[in-house]
Design an enzyme around this catalytic site. Structure first.
Site, PDB file in Angstrom:
ATOM      1  N   LYS A  98       0.817  -1.219   0.000  1.00 24.79           N
ATOM      2  CA  LYS A  98       0.000   0.000   0.000  1.00 24.79           C
ATOM      3  C   LYS A  98       0.850   1.269   0.000  1.00 24.79           C
ATOM      4  CE  LYS A  98      -3.887  -0.176   2.362  1.00 24.79           C
ATOM      5  NZ  LYS A  98      -4.886  -0.410   3.394  1.00 24.79           N
ATOM      6  N   LYS A 156     -14.035   2.907  -6.834  1.00 26.82           N
ATOM      7  CA  LYS A 156     -13.528   4.087  -6.135  1.00 26.82           C
ATOM      8  C   LYS A 156     -12.032   3.974  -5.914  1.00 26.82           C
ATOM      9  CE  LYS A 156     -14.318   2.528  -1.410  1.00 26.82           C
ATOM     10  NZ  LYS A 156     -12.910   2.574  -1.068  1.00 26.82           N
ATOM     11  N   LYS A 185     -14.624  -0.986   2.258  1.00 26.24           N
ATOM     12  CA  LYS A 185     -13.395  -1.265   1.520  1.00 26.24           C
ATOM     13  C   LYS A 185     -12.369  -0.196   1.890  1.00 26.24           C
ATOM     14  CE  LYS A 185     -15.082  -4.761  -0.690  1.00 26.24           C
ATOM     15  NZ  LYS A 185     -15.750  -5.386   0.445  1.00 26.24           N
ATOM     16  N   ASP A 186     -11.116  -0.532   1.672  1.00 30.33           N
ATOM     17  CA  ASP A 186      -9.998   0.331   2.045  1.00 30.33           C
ATOM     18  C   ASP A 186     -10.032   1.674   1.341  1.00 30.33           C
ATOM     19  OD1 ASP A 186      -7.672  -1.513   3.458  1.00 30.33           O
ATOM     20  OD2 ASP A 186      -9.106  -2.610   2.244  1.00 30.33           O
ATOM     21  N   LYS A 187      -9.471   2.675   2.009  1.00 33.54           N
ATOM     22  CA  LYS A 187      -9.328   3.994   1.405  1.00 33.54           C
ATOM     23  C   LYS A 187      -8.128   4.027   0.466  1.00 33.54           C
ATOM     24  CE  LYS A 187      -8.484   8.866   2.215  1.00 33.54           C
ATOM     25  NZ  LYS A 187      -8.399   9.970   3.148  1.00 33.54           N
TER      26      LYS A 187
END
Length: 181
Positions: free
Chosen positions: A5, A33, A62-64
């Site tokens: 990430k 997104k 869901k993850d940013k």
């Protein structure tokens, strides 16, 4: 130290879900997104469509810091929406709204960085389908990551928000946390 990430494209998640299409009041959409939390995305959508948040439902967060795709249902809506960092693609209608935890799993594509400076052999892009609550599948995935990279996942710098909150993803997150201590 191995890292994930680090760049937006390093972490991709796509929700796995079976939708039942028929002539219902709920529009089913694929929400794409990036660099937004699920709730931030939904707030943007409700402001743009001028509807209340209670008319939108989703299966999980869901993850940013990721590129994600997940399914949402919107009451009596059927139009696509494209904005900066998010897209809402209409798929069809159904009689049931999407419920929290209803997805059957998630597909992940994760880039692991900083391998050479850490002494690991080669590089890796991890791809996996995590279904429902198959803990053995997650353990197999983690084992294959360790053996492919010749690393110990205890040394991976992954950050607090590794993976979202569906049941299968929760096992994956718990496994990574347990190995990373």
């Amino acid at each position: 130290m191995f890292k994930i990430k680090q760049l937006l494209g390093d972490f991709y998640v796509k929700e796995i879900m079976k939708l039942n299409f028929n002539n219902g009041n709920y529009g089913y959409f694929l929400l794409k997104k990036k660099n937004l939390t699920t709730l931030d995305s939904l707030n943007i959508i409700t402001n743009k469509l001028k509807i209340d948040l209670r008319f939108i439902r989703y299966a999980g967060n869901k993850d940013k810091k990721a590129i994600t795709e997940q399914y949402v249902s919107v009451y009596k809506r059927n139009k696509n929406l494209k904005l900066r960092n998010l897209e809402l693609e209409f798929l069809g209608c159904g009689k049931e709204r999407i419920k929290l935890g209803e997805n059957t799993g998630n597909y992940f594509k994760i880039v692991v960085r900083n391998l050479r400076s850490s002494g690991a052999v080669g590089g890796i892009i991890v791809e996996a389908d995590i279904n429902g609550n198959d803990k053995a599948q997650v353990q197999t995935l983690l084992g294959s990551i360790e053996s492919s990279l010749k690393i110990d996942l205890k040394k991976v710098d992954y950050g607090i928000e590794v993976i979202g909150s569906s049941l299968g993803a929760s096992f994956f997150r718990e496994s990574l946390i347990a190995l990373a201590v």
